[in-house]
Design an enzyme around this catalytic site. Structure first.
Site, PDB file in Angstrom:
ATOM      1  N   VAL A  62       0.812  -1.226   0.000  1.00  0.00           N
ATOM      2  CA  VAL A  62       0.000   0.000   0.000  1.00  0.00           C
ATOM      3  C   VAL A  62       0.843   1.272   0.000  1.00  0.00           C
ATOM      4  CG1 VAL A  62      -2.056  -1.033   1.046  1.00  0.00           C
ATOM      5  CG2 VAL A  62      -0.288  -0.020   2.529  1.00  0.00           C
ATOM      6  N   SER A 140      -5.801   3.529  15.379  1.00  0.00           N
ATOM      7  CA  SER A 140      -5.310   2.873  16.592  1.00  0.00           C
ATOM      8  C   SER A 140      -5.564   3.746  17.807  1.00  0.00           C
ATOM      9  CB  SER A 140      -3.807   2.600  16.500  1.00  0.00           C
ATOM     10  OG  SER A 140      -3.333   2.097  17.746  1.00  0.00           O
ATOM     11  N   TYR A 153       4.331   5.518  15.004  1.00  0.00           N
ATOM     12  CA  TYR A 153       3.064   4.801  14.794  1.00  0.00           C
ATOM     13  C   TYR A 153       1.882   5.665  15.237  1.00  0.00           C
ATOM     14  CZ  TYR A 153      -0.381   0.999  15.351  1.00  0.00           C
ATOM     15  OH  TYR A 153      -1.492   0.201  15.279  1.00  0.00           O
TER      16      TYR A 153
HETATM   17  N1  LIG Z   1      -3.835  -5.985  16.785  1.00  0.00           N
HETATM   18  C1  LIG Z   1      -3.968  -4.897  17.511  1.00  0.00           C
HETATM   19  O1  LIG Z   1      -3.995  -4.949  18.752  1.00  0.00           O
HETATM   20  C2  LIG Z   1      -4.120  -3.549  16.852  1.00  0.00           C
HETATM   21  C3  LIG Z   1      -4.352  -2.444  17.667  1.00  0.00           C
HETATM   22  C4  LIG Z   1      -4.507  -1.193  17.074  1.00  0.00           C
HETATM   23  C5  LIG Z   1      -4.447  -1.059  15.697  1.00  0.00           C
HETATM   24  N2  LIG Z   1      -4.209  -2.142  14.930  1.00  0.00           N
HETATM   25  C6  LIG Z   1      -4.153  -1.927  13.475  1.00  0.00           C
HETATM   26  O2  LIG Z   1      -4.955  -2.871  12.833  1.00  0.00           O
HETATM   27  C7  LIG Z   1      -4.451  -3.123  11.506  1.00  0.00           C
HETATM   28  C8  LIG Z   1      -4.322  -4.615  11.300  1.00  0.00           C
HETATM   29  O3  LIG Z   1      -3.390  -5.121  12.232  1.00  0.00           O
HETATM   30  P1  LIG Z   1      -3.368  -6.656  12.700  1.00  0.00           P
HETATM   31  O4  LIG Z   1      -3.263  -6.651  14.163  1.00  0.00           O
HETATM   32  O5  LIG Z   1      -4.437  -7.417  12.027  1.00  0.00           O
HETATM   33  O6  LIG Z   1      -1.918  -7.054  12.123  1.00  0.00           O
HETATM   34  P2  LIG Z   1      -1.422  -8.309  11.268  1.00  0.00           P
HETATM   35  O7  LIG Z   1       0.060  -8.163  11.186  1.00  0.00           O
HETATM   36  O8  LIG Z   1      -2.000  -9.567  11.763  1.00  0.00           O
HETATM   37  O9  LIG Z   1      -2.062  -8.013   9.819  1.00  0.00           O
HETATM   38  C9  LIG Z   1      -1.676  -6.874   9.092  1.00  0.00           C
HETATM   39  C10 LIG Z   1      -1.596  -7.243   7.624  1.00  0.00           C
HETATM   40  O10 LIG Z   1      -1.191  -6.066   6.908  1.00  0.00           O
HETATM   41  C11 LIG Z   1      -0.234  -6.473   5.933  1.00  0.00           C
HETATM   42  N3  LIG Z   1       0.620  -5.362   5.565  1.00  0.00           N
HETATM   43  C12 LIG Z   1       1.590  -4.772   6.320  1.00  0.00           C
HETATM   44  N4  LIG Z   1       2.222  -3.836   5.600  1.00  0.00           N
HETATM   45  C13 LIG Z   1       1.626  -3.812   4.378  1.00  0.00           C
HETATM   46  C14 LIG Z   1       1.828  -3.064   3.202  1.00  0.00           C
HETATM   47  N5  LIG Z   1       2.814  -2.147   3.117  1.00  0.00           N
HETATM   48  N6  LIG Z   1       1.023  -3.281   2.140  1.00  0.00           N
HETATM   49  C15 LIG Z   1       0.051  -4.209   2.200  1.00  0.00           C
HETATM   50  N7  LIG Z   1      -0.183  -4.974   3.284  1.00  0.00           N
HETATM   51  C16 LIG Z   1       0.598  -4.777   4.350  1.00  0.00           C
HETATM   52  C17 LIG Z   1       0.558  -7.583   6.620  1.00  0.00           C
HETATM   53  O11 LIG Z   1       1.258  -8.368   5.685  1.00  0.00           O
HETATM   54  C18 LIG Z   1      -0.534  -8.325   7.351  1.00  0.00           C
HETATM   55  O12 LIG Z   1      -1.083  -9.360   6.560  1.00  0.00           O
HETATM   56  C19 LIG Z   1      -3.106  -2.383  11.428  1.00  0.00           C
HETATM   57  O13 LIG Z   1      -3.278  -1.158  10.734  1.00  0.00           O
HETATM   58  C20 LIG Z   1      -2.763  -2.142  12.880  1.00  0.00           C
HETATM   59  O14 LIG Z   1      -1.938  -1.007  13.048  1.00  0.00           O
HETATM   60  C21 LIG Z   1      -4.046  -3.376  15.467  1.00  0.00           C
END
Ligand SMILES: NC(=O)c1ccc[n+]([C@@H]2O[C@H](COP(=O)([O-])OP(=O)(O)OC[C@H]3O[C@@H](n4cnc5c(N)ncnc54)[C@H](O)[C@@H]3O)[C@@H](O)[C@H]2O)c1
Length: 249
Positions: A62, A140, A153
């Site tokens: 992305v 987030s 972040y």
């Molecule tokens: N898990 C949590 O507690 C949490 C809390 C707050 C925010 N978030 C946000 O939620 C979203 C999803 O996170 P998650 O916990 O499911 O993480 P995750 O790592 O399980 O999944 C994230 C996915 O995004 C993909 N990704 C990363 N960089 C990318 C790029 N440059 N282009 C395309 N795809 C890319 C990864 O390969 C992965 O498959 C993120 O934006 C994260 O910051 C997660």
């Protein structure tokens, strides 16, 4: 949701994004999963297709405008005009501010903030043309109450919240709503990696500080996202929809 809408989910191969792809496709929507993890994409897409889902899986970073535009062109060719975008792709890493390199800062902004910009801007012309659209960003809790060792972040996700609200005002006239879900602790590979690296306490320990005493699940986030993308949510725009077990109110 009654109408079948073409949905793009970035970061669809894992965690929250995968949960969103599952729910939308279970409800009969054609879904394009975009991610950088090719093997995980193909594995998860195949599993969903085996259950009858209309899914395409596309490798796209992305942070690359070119890759996003090429992927969206492929979505249009295979599935048709894009009606729903969930800008979810992102990552987090603990780095003390004084040790944070410019490169680490830039990469965090490129993926988490610029990635949302590219993913949304490339789809909005379809939504404007059809006078209907739904955009959900995954921001987030780090942007709401700060996050030590994650200034890059928190800044990127704060940018995502600002982007969401600006677009909500600008695009409402076209029948497009734009909302953000800022998760806190969701049990995903990202959260587990942070705990395994000692960057945060074990999920079970953090959960003791959450009023609803458990980490969130991808399904918790997906359920809210699905509602925000439905016709029923046509009067909700520009909102931070907290799906966080009550840890931040
Ligand atoms: N898990 C949590 O507690 C949490 C809390 C707050 C925010 N978030 C946000 O939620 C979203 C999803 O996170 P998650 O916990 O499911 O993480 P995750 O790592 O399980 O999944 C994230 C996915 O995004 C993909 N990704 C990363 N960089 C990318 C790029 N440059 N282009 C395309 N795809 C890319 C990864 O390969 C992965 O498959 C993120 O934006 C994260 O910051 C997660």
């Amino acid at each position: 949701m009654n109408a079948k809408r073409v949905v793009v989910v970035t970061g669809g191969a894992s965690g929250i994004g995968l949960g969103i792809c599952k729910l939308f496709s279970e409800n009969g929507h054609p879904v394009a999963m975009l991610d950088v993890q090719v093997q995980a994409l193909e594995r998860e897409a195949a599993a969903l297709r085996a259950g009858g889902a209309n899914i395409i899986a596309l490798k796209a970073d992305v942070s690359s405008r070119k890759e996003v535009e090429e992927a969206y062109a492929a979505v249009r060719r295979s599935l048709g005009p894009i009606s729903i975008v969930v800008a979810n792709a992102g990552y987090s890493r603990a780095e003390a501010f004084l040790a944070m390199s410019q490169q680490a800062w830039q990469q965090m902004i490129d993926v988490n903030l610029n990635g949302a910009f590219h993913s949304i801007q490339a789809a909005v012309p379809d939504m404007v043309e059809h006078k209907w659209g739904r955009i959900v960003t995954i921001s987030s809790n780090a942007a709401q109450w700060g996050a030590a060792d994650r200034a890059h972040y928190a800044a990127a996700k704060g940018g995502v919240i600002g982007l969401t609200k600006a677009l909500a005002r600008e695009l409402a006239v076209h029948g497009i709503t734009v909302n953000t879900i800022p998760p806190s602790l969701v049990d995903t590979p990202l959260a587990r990696r942070g705990a395994a690296a000692g960057e945060v306490p074990p999920l079970e320990v953090i959960a003791q500080h959450i009023p609803i005493a458990r980490p969130g699940t991808p399904e918790d986030i997906a359920n809210a996202c699905e509602f925000l993308c439905s016709d029923k949510a046509s009067y909700i725009t520009g909102q931070e929809i907290n799906v966080n077990g009550g840890i931040y109110m």
